[in-house]
Design a protein around this motif. Structure first.
Motif, PDB file in Angstrom:
ATOM      1  N   HIS A 117       0.952  -1.234  -0.022  1.00 58.70           N
ATOM      2  CA  HIS A 117       0.057   0.037   0.044  1.00 58.70           C
ATOM      3  C   HIS A 117       0.997   1.157   0.087  1.00 58.70           C
ATOM      4  CE1 HIS A 117      -3.272   2.777   1.027  1.00 58.70           C
ATOM      5  NE2 HIS A 117      -4.047   1.657   0.750  1.00 58.70           N
ATOM      6  N   THR A 118       0.369   2.342  -1.030  1.00 57.57           N
ATOM      7  CA  THR A 118       1.077   3.522  -0.540  1.00 57.57           C
ATOM      8  C   THR A 118       1.278   4.250   0.838  1.00 57.57           C
ATOM      9  OG1 THR A 118      -1.098   4.775  -1.192  1.00 57.57           O
ATOM     10  CG2 THR A 118       0.349   4.171  -3.193  1.00 57.57           C
ATOM     11  N   GLY A 119       0.457   4.004   1.585  1.00 50.07           N
ATOM     12  CA  GLY A 119       0.590   4.599   3.070  1.00 50.07           C
ATOM     13  C   GLY A 119       1.593   3.932   3.619  1.00 50.07           C
ATOM     14  N   VAL A 120       1.990   2.730   3.448  1.00 48.61           N
ATOM     15  CA  VAL A 120       3.125   1.761   4.031  1.00 48.61           C
ATOM     16  C   VAL A 120       4.460   2.346   3.271  1.00 48.61           C
ATOM     17  CG1 VAL A 120       3.990  -0.389   4.210  1.00 48.61           C
ATOM     18  CG2 VAL A 120       1.660  -0.168   4.598  1.00 48.61           C
ATOM     19  N   GLN A 121       4.323   2.556   2.050  1.00 52.86           N
ATOM     20  CA  GLN A 121       5.515   3.172   1.413  1.00 52.86           C
ATOM     21  C   GLN A 121       5.822   4.709   1.859  1.00 52.86           C
ATOM     22  OE1 GLN A 121       6.119   2.452  -2.724  1.00 52.86           O
ATOM     23  NE2 GLN A 121       4.361   1.188  -2.817  1.00 52.86           N
ATOM     24  N   TYR A 122       4.826   5.352   2.139  1.00 56.61           N
ATOM     25  CA  TYR A 122       5.068   6.844   2.690  1.00 56.61           C
ATOM     26  C   TYR A 122       5.829   6.693   4.148  1.00 56.61           C
ATOM     27  CZ  TYR A 122       2.642  10.038  -0.312  1.00 56.61           C
ATOM     28  OH  TYR A 122       2.489  10.717  -1.388  1.00 56.61           O
ATOM     29  N   MET A 123       5.320   5.604   4.824  1.00 55.28           N
ATOM     30  CA  MET A 123       6.023   5.411   6.185  1.00 55.28           C
ATOM     31  C   MET A 123       7.273   5.156   6.204  1.00 55.28           C
ATOM     32  SD  MET A 123       3.632   6.459   8.469  1.00 55.28           S
ATOM     33  CE  MET A 123       2.095   6.514   9.020  1.00 55.28           C
ATOM     34  N   VAL A 124       7.698   4.030   5.133  1.00 56.00           N
ATOM     35  CA  VAL A 124       9.163   3.755   5.120  1.00 56.00           C
ATOM     36  C   VAL A 124       9.831   4.686   4.544  1.00 56.00           C
ATOM     37  CG1 VAL A 124      10.199   1.802   3.908  1.00 56.00           C
ATOM     38  CG2 VAL A 124       8.178   1.309   4.759  1.00 56.00           C
ATOM     39  N   TYR A 125       9.380   5.459   3.594  1.00 56.97           N
ATOM     40  CA  TYR A 125      10.300   6.405   2.838  1.00 56.97           C
ATOM     41  C   TYR A 125      10.676   7.276   3.908  1.00 56.97           C
ATOM     42  CZ  TYR A 125      11.541  10.566   0.182  1.00 56.97           C
ATOM     43  OH  TYR A 125      12.288  11.656  -0.338  1.00 56.97           O
ATOM     44  N   TYR A 126       9.860   7.919   5.027  1.00 53.74           N
ATOM     45  CA  TYR A 126      10.239   8.863   5.905  1.00 53.74           C
ATOM     46  C   TYR A 126      10.836   8.278   6.908  1.00 53.74           C
ATOM     47  CZ  TYR A 126       7.306  12.665   4.064  1.00 53.74           C
ATOM     48  OH  TYR A 126       6.727  13.683   3.262  1.00 53.74           O
ATOM     49  N   ALA A 127      10.792   7.093   7.231  1.00 58.87           N
ATOM     50  CA  ALA A 127      11.816   6.425   8.294  1.00 58.87           C
ATOM     51  C   ALA A 127      13.154   5.832   7.681  1.00 58.87           C
ATOM     52  CB  ALA A 127      11.008   5.062   8.731  1.00 58.87           C
ATOM     53  N   SER A 128      13.379   5.733   6.330  1.00 57.31           N
ATOM     54  CA  SER A 128      14.164   5.292   5.638  1.00 57.31           C
ATOM     55  C   SER A 128      15.642   5.958   6.086  1.00 57.31           C
ATOM     56  CB  SER A 128      14.251   5.449   4.109  1.00 57.31           C
ATOM     57  OG  SER A 128      14.327   6.762   3.817  1.00 57.31           O
ATOM     58  N   PRO A 129      15.934   7.003   6.313  1.00 54.00           N
ATOM     59  CA  PRO A 129      17.379   7.604   6.812  1.00 54.00           C
ATOM     60  C   PRO A 129      17.672   6.883   8.252  1.00 54.00           C
ATOM     61  CG  PRO A 129      16.047   9.584   6.092  1.00 54.00           C
ATOM     62  CD  PRO A 129      15.024   8.558   6.290  1.00 54.00           C
ATOM     63  N   TRP A 130      16.601   6.784   9.102  1.00 50.88           N
ATOM     64  CA  TRP A 130      16.885   5.903  10.420  1.00 50.88           C
ATOM     65  C   TRP A 130      17.049   4.718  10.318  1.00 50.88           C
ATOM     66  CZ3 TRP A 130      14.463   2.322  13.085  1.00 50.88           C
ATOM     67  CH2 TRP A 130      14.923   1.698  14.448  1.00 50.88           C
ATOM     68  N   LEU A 131      16.224   3.848   9.331  1.00 48.37           N
ATOM     69  CA  LEU A 131      16.498   2.574   9.192  1.00 48.37           C
ATOM     70  C   LEU A 131      17.878   2.172   8.415  1.00 48.37           C
ATOM     71  CD1 LEU A 131      12.919   1.630   7.594  1.00 48.37           C
ATOM     72  CD2 LEU A 131      13.970   1.040   9.568  1.00 48.37           C
ATOM     73  N   LEU A 187      20.549   4.063   8.840  1.00 47.57           N
ATOM     74  CA  LEU A 187      21.826   4.157   9.533  1.00 47.57           C
ATOM     75  C   LEU A 187      21.704   3.159  10.705  1.00 47.57           C
ATOM     76  CD1 LEU A 187      23.711   6.270  11.113  1.00 47.57           C
ATOM     77  CD2 LEU A 187      21.834   7.441  12.021  1.00 47.57           C
ATOM     78  N   THR A 188      20.418   2.589  11.243  1.00 44.72           N
ATOM     79  CA  THR A 188      20.440   1.557  12.126  1.00 44.72           C
ATOM     80  C   THR A 188      20.810   0.306  11.576  1.00 44.72           C
ATOM     81  OG1 THR A 188      18.515   2.701  13.092  1.00 44.72           O
ATOM     82  CG2 THR A 188      18.918   0.435  13.804  1.00 44.72           C
ATOM     83  N   LEU A 189      20.380  -0.300  10.554  1.00 41.97           N
ATOM     84  CA  LEU A 189      20.685  -1.401   9.996  1.00 41.97           C
ATOM     85  C   LEU A 189      21.860  -1.757   9.268  1.00 41.97           C
ATOM     86  CD1 LEU A 189      17.197  -2.327   8.461  1.00 41.97           C
ATOM     87  CD2 LEU A 189      17.894  -3.065  10.767  1.00 41.97           C
ATOM     88  N   LEU A 190      22.266  -0.628   8.494  1.00 43.94           N
ATOM     89  CA  LEU A 190      23.465  -0.658   7.680  1.00 43.94           C
ATOM     90  C   LEU A 190      24.563   0.234   7.930  1.00 43.94           C
ATOM     91  CD1 LEU A 190      21.707  -1.318   4.233  1.00 43.94           C
ATOM     92  CD2 LEU A 190      22.328  -3.075   5.749  1.00 43.94           C
ATOM     93  N   GLY A 191      24.493   1.227   8.647  1.00 42.42           N
ATOM     94  CA  GLY A 191      25.451   2.251   9.134  1.00 42.42           C
ATOM     95  C   GLY A 191      25.656   3.224   7.864  1.00 42.42           C
TER      96      GLY A 191
END
Length: 253
Positions: A231-245, A247-251
């Motif tokens: 869903h596009t709503g899920v993609q919006y959430m992931v997009y905005y959280a991507s910098p933190w993701l 940084l946390t997962l891959l550095g």
């Protein structure tokens, strides 16, 4: 657009005749120009609207579009009747949109003075950064000049004025406006307008590289939505959280 340009998938969007839309008849159940919203919505719809608006206002660091879609689907999945489900979903999505945009502007500005929300980084950015008058580093903007009482006072002025203008207009002319758009404005024109806006913003932010990145994300997101049901709503959430993701997962910053 990519589907149309691809010979292998072009047939999916081909149409032999104009599309038909069926609009419900105008059911104006109120007298005068300004209907009472507490009589238009049922008690359950008012309760859903209040609860989802309160919850979404607390998530002021989330995507407002993502929260709007998520809250609408959350409520719609719990109502069986078609008409009640549609009207409840629309009411909740509208309330969530208003709550998130207001909260994502006021809370970061009042509490921190830095743009911690998507709205603060986007439409409300001049309230945080407007050199040489306002700046967020160091904090020198409305956070320093207004008290909590000022935010409450001027915020309610804006809410009341917007409510008096937008609410009766949408209630009395929504169907007429929808019919006019469907008859006289092509979908291609709307897509072209938004595509041009995206190109301008992407070029302003990062030049040709920004355009390439925007197109890549759009194609990848469209594939996820159309062929995998993400869903596009899920993609919006992931997009905005991507910098933190990242940084946390891959550095990776």
């Amino acid at each position: 657009m990519m589907t149309i340009l691809s010979p292998g998938s072009r047939h999916i969007l081909q149409r032999k005749s104009s599309r038909e839309f069926w609009l419900a008849p105008e059911l104006k159940t109120w007298k005068g120009y300004f209907p009472n919203p507490f009589k238009i919505l049922s008690r359950h719809q008012l309760l859903y609207n209040a609860l989802t608006a309160a919850v979404s206002a607390l998530t002021f660091t989330f995507s407002p579009v993502g929260m709007t879609v998520m809250m609408g689907e959350f409520v719609g999945a719990r109502i069986k009747g078609l008409y009640q489900r549609m009207t409840s979903t629309l009411a909740v999505m509208n309330g969530t949109t208003e709550a998130t945009y207001i909260a994502e502007t006021v809370i970061p500005l009042l509490a921190f003075g830095i743009p911690l929300s998507p709205v603060g980084l986007g439409p409300a950015a001049p309230l945080f950064n407007a050199p040489p008058v306002f700046s967020a580093q160091p904090v020198h903007n409305l956070h320093n000049f207004l008290t909590p009482v000022d935010y409450l006072f001027y915020g309610y002025i804006g809410l009341v004025v917007a409510f008096l203008v937008a609410y009766p207009f949408s209630m009395n002319y929504a169907r007429k406006a929808s019919a006019w758009v469907l008859k006289h404005v092509s979908q291609e024109a709307i897509i072209s307008m938004f595509s041009g806006l995206i190109v301008v913003i992407s070029y302003f932010e990062a030049g040709p590289v920004g355009i390439a990145i925007a197109v890549t994300i759009a194609v990848f997101g469209g594939i996820l939505n159309r062929y995998f049901g993400v869903h596009t709503g899920v993609q919006y959430m992931v997009y905005y959280a991507s910098p933190w993701l990242m940084l946390t997962l891959l550095g990776i910053k």
